[in-house]
Motif scaffolding. Structure first.
Motif, PDB file in Angstrom:
ATOM      1  N   SER A 142      62.322   9.139  40.662  1.00  0.00           N
ATOM      2  CA  SER A 142      61.178   9.923  40.199  1.00  0.00           C
ATOM      3  C   SER A 142      60.673  10.848  41.304  1.00  0.00           C
ATOM      4  O   SER A 142      60.236  11.967  41.029  1.00  0.00           O
ATOM      5  CB  SER A 142      60.057   9.005  39.726  1.00  0.00           C
ATOM      6  OG  SER A 142      59.350   8.494  40.824  1.00  0.00           O
ATOM      7  N   VAL A 145      62.667  13.951  41.136  1.00  0.00           N
ATOM      8  CA  VAL A 145      62.221  14.802  40.031  1.00  0.00           C
ATOM      9  C   VAL A 145      60.917  15.498  40.399  1.00  0.00           C
ATOM     10  O   VAL A 145      60.743  16.708  40.183  1.00  0.00           O
ATOM     11  CB  VAL A 145      62.036  13.963  38.739  1.00  0.00           C
ATOM     12  CG1 VAL A 145      61.471  14.815  37.608  1.00  0.00           C
ATOM     13  CG2 VAL A 145      63.358  13.332  38.327  1.00  0.00           C
ATOM     14  N   VAL A 200      66.897   5.532  34.235  1.00  0.00           N
ATOM     15  CA  VAL A 200      66.881   6.998  34.316  1.00  0.00           C
ATOM     16  C   VAL A 200      65.700   7.551  33.521  1.00  0.00           C
ATOM     17  O   VAL A 200      64.971   8.440  33.988  1.00  0.00           O
ATOM     18  CB  VAL A 200      68.204   7.584  33.783  1.00  0.00           C
ATOM     19  CG1 VAL A 200      68.147   9.107  33.764  1.00  0.00           C
ATOM     20  CG2 VAL A 200      69.372   7.105  34.633  1.00  0.00           C
ATOM     21  N   GLY A 201      65.480   6.995  32.326  1.00  0.00           N
ATOM     22  CA  GLY A 201      64.369   7.450  31.498  1.00  0.00           C
ATOM     23  C   GLY A 201      63.037   7.254  32.206  1.00  0.00           C
ATOM     24  O   GLY A 201      62.186   8.150  32.246  1.00  0.00           O
ATOM     25  N   LEU A 204      62.635   9.737  35.072  1.00  0.00           N
ATOM     26  CA  LEU A 204      62.294  11.078  34.585  1.00  0.00           C
ATOM     27  C   LEU A 204      60.819  11.164  34.201  1.00  0.00           C
ATOM     28  O   LEU A 204      60.102  12.075  34.628  1.00  0.00           O
ATOM     29  CB  LEU A 204      63.149  11.414  33.351  1.00  0.00           C
ATOM     30  CG  LEU A 204      64.515  12.048  33.614  1.00  0.00           C
ATOM     31  CD1 LEU A 204      65.281  12.186  32.302  1.00  0.00           C
ATOM     32  CD2 LEU A 204      64.340  13.412  34.274  1.00  0.00           C
ATOM     33  N   LEU A 208      57.953  13.396  36.196  1.00  0.00           N
ATOM     34  CA  LEU A 208      57.166  14.477  35.594  1.00  0.00           C
ATOM     35  C   LEU A 208      55.678  14.127  35.630  1.00  0.00           C
ATOM     36  O   LEU A 208      54.832  14.977  35.935  1.00  0.00           O
ATOM     37  CB  LEU A 208      57.611  14.717  34.146  1.00  0.00           C
ATOM     38  CG  LEU A 208      59.029  15.273  33.954  1.00  0.00           C
ATOM     39  CD1 LEU A 208      59.347  15.432  32.472  1.00  0.00           C
ATOM     40  CD2 LEU A 208      59.206  16.603  34.671  1.00  0.00           C
TER      41      LEU A 208
END
Lengths: 336, 296
Positions: A142, A145, A200-201, A204, A208
């Motif tokens: 994360s 990201v 992974v979800g 992400l 964000l």
């Protein structure tokens, strides 16, 4: 008592929130800017100032009665005890048997019969090692990201005038909204793209979700980079994005480290998204695992404490090691 | 501050805004649209947005016994936690400044509650406050002379959660306000001392005007954090005893993603919660902006 007339530290600026030429001096102990950045500019003025202040004025700026000083110190010791007590109790619990814990004392009854077995038992009661790995994968993924979103984001909010201000306001609104507002919609979105029950979800979504925090912290660091440096680079044929990468990025590195550390901690400790989107043990991070201990009928004091410590100690080590950046980045980034 | 010229502003390419706009779209715009749509349709976990049902979901949300109370509890929780943490944190920052020097060891210790994940905070305090075996409960019990169980009583449970939250979030106030206090010029403090001003007078006349904007910003930040509370409730009390610690986030969660998986009602609750949080934060934010203008 330190005399009032003691000269103050040489390069201390009077207002840390306002950049001044001499405040942009590099302080020792901070990472070298990457090669290519010729000016040695650091933006962690606050951390540097704290350090200077500690050295230059160990006694405090004003005359106070010794009694008042003792009172101040006692109050601060009390604060320290309150801050530390819960963690200290976890350490104590983690080496005690349930019988010993039920006496209600803060410390183990006997140092000869410490129940070290709690630590290994905690790894068997829940898949602790696996969940710990999941937590760190989510946290570090994360942060990646967040960096991809926040670096250009902070550049826009700091440099693009009204357009930047509008973006900043939208990001602030995103931060103020309680995460539970996004839980149901994101559940369906992740299900649609096959990223429920997935590390992974979670990486992400957390990446964000934390981007507004990182933009907010980074914004003031970008503002302190003299725009003339970039203009010179543009004249040499660099694009704006090229200037961001080659000139701005190395100069905001201390701020970026601080912002990404904060976001790593936030993602590491995140619970609502994790408990909503990760139903399988294989994908659950430690925060969910710890909440599962609650289902037991008998409270496993020692194991629960050991498991919590396994999750918390790496964070503490990281926070203490990076204290300088954290304090500098937070106090400077958050104060505008 | 290095001035950004109009030419430089024009040069910032629009595509640089794309990554943050994606974040806003995924986390704010899409959820808002979805929640509004789901509030007025029949939605299950298996199949969202099936058919128009009008105000049925909203009616069901507002008739849920726990929901209205959870909204009140959320606001009470956030406001009281923010005020207590801000006052305490400012006081500790002033103590630190009075001691002189930098953060020192105490600063390091204060970072620890701040970086502890809320779930672990919850676990630690739940164990501290366990009715049997909790060291804090047994200490309180021996002080008051009768068995104490602050998490077990519906009159004290929410207040106890507020204090746990305050334990975690006060250090942020200390950190930020202390940094602002370093910006109070020594010359002014010395001048005030020479003029014979006492501690209180020095604070109101010299220190407060400098740190007030920071304290207000921190109060706002703490309010936002408090309105999001979920983890502590889920870990420490699961909303109990009774409904006494059910906050809005927890109510939405247990309605939509646990129990009957009533997604439509949960969406309608989310809509109401979002509106309330929006009004509260926008209101406070506007007050803060007005205060900032008044300062300037």
């Amino acid at each position: 008592m330190t005399p009032v007339s003691q000269p103050s530290a040489p390069s201390r600026s009077s207002t840390p929130a306002e950049p001044q030429p001499d405040a942009l001096l590099r302080s020792e102990g901070l990472p070298e800017p990457q090669p290519g950045a010729q000016l040695r500019v650091s933006t962690t003025t606050s951390a540097a100032e704290l350090e200077q202040l500690r050295r230059a004025r160990p006694r405090g700026p004003h005359r106070r009665s010794p009694l008042a000083q003792v009172g101040v110190r006692l109050a601060l010791v009390l604060v320290a005890v309150v801050a530390l007590a819960p963690v200290a109790f976890l350490v104590s619990l983690s080496v005690r048997s349930t019988d010993d814990v039920l006496t209600g004392s803060w410390l183990p009854g006997s140092l000869d019969e410490l129940a070290w077995g709690n630590w290994s038992a905690a790894f068997r009661t829940i898949p602790l090692a696996h969940m710990l790995a999941n937590s760190w994968l989510v946290a570090l993924g994360s942060a990646l990201v967040t960096a991809v979103v926040a670096v250009p984001g902070a550049y826009v909010t700091a440099r693009a005038g009204k357009r930047g201000a509008r973006l900043g306001a939208a990001l602030l609104a995103g931060y103020c909204a309680p995460p539970v507002v996004a839980v149901l919609p994101l559940f369906f979105l992740l299900k649609e793209v096959g990223l429920t029950n997935s590390v992974v979800g979670l990486a992400l979504v957390n990446g964000l979700a934390n981007a507004p925090v990182a933009v907010w912290l980074l914004d003031s660091f970008v503002r302190r980079v003299p725009v003339e440096l970039e203009e010179a680079a543009w004249l040499d044929g660099l694009s704006v994005a090229g200037g961001l990468r080659r000139i701005v990025l190395p100069l905001i590195a201390p701020g970026l480290v601080a912002a990404l550390l904060v976001c790593t901690f936030l993602a590491y400790g995140e619970f609502l998204f994790a408990v909503s989107f990760a139903q399988t043990t294989a994908s659950q991070p430690l925060t969910v695992g710890l909440s599962l201990f609650q289902g037991d009928r008998t409270v496993q004091f020692g194991q629960q404490a050991a498991a919590a410590l396994v999750g918390v100690v790496p964070v503490y080590v990281l926070a203490v090691v990076a204290q300088r950046w954290l304090v500098g980045g937070l106090s400077q980034g958050a104060l505008k | 501050m290095s001035g950004t010229t109009a030419a430089a502003v024009r040069r910032v390419p629009r595509w640089l805004s794309l990554p943050p706009l994606v974040a806003i779209a995924v986390l704010l715009v899409y959820p808002t649209v979805f929640v509004v749509a789901a509030s007025f349709t029949r939605t299950t976990l298996a199949r969202p947005l099936q058919e128009w049902t009008g105000f049925a979901n909203l009616t069901s949300a507002l008739q849920t016994e726990a929901f209205a109370g959870s909204l009140v509890r959320t606001v009470v929780f956030a406001v009281s936690a923010a005020v207590i943490a801000t006052v305490l944190g400012t006081a500790v920052a002033l103590l630190l400044r009075a001691r002189g020097g930098g953060f020192g060891v105490l600063g390091t210790l204060l970072l620890l509650p701040l970086v502890t994940p809320p779930v672990m905070v919850g676990v630690a305090w739940k164990l501290l406050l366990a009715p049997a075996g909790g060291a804090l409960t047994s200490t309180i019990s021996s002080l008051v002379g009768s068995p104490a169980n602050p998490l077990g009583s519906s009159t004290t449970a929410l207040g106890t959660l507020v204090l746990i939250h305050v334990w975690q979030w006060t250090p942020l106030v200390v950190l930020l306000v202390f940094a602002a206090l370093l910006g109070v010029p020594d010359e002014l403090l010395e001048a005030a001392a020479l003029d014979g001003a006492g501690a209180l007078r020095t604070f109101t006349a010299v220190t407060w005007p400098v740190v007030a904007p920071t304290v207000l910003s921190v109060l706002f930040l703490e309010l936002v954090v408090g309105l999001k509370v979920f983890d502590l409730v889920a870990v420490v009390t699961s909303g109990g005893p009774g409904l006494s610690t059910v906050v809005a986030s927890f109510e939405v969660f247990r309605t939509g993603l646990r129990g009957d998986y009533d997604v439509g009602t949960a969406a309608a609750m989310t809509l109401v919660l979002g509106l309330i949080v929006g009004v509260v934060t926008a209101g406070v934010s506007a007050l803060r902006a007005r205060a900032a203008r008044a300062e300037a």
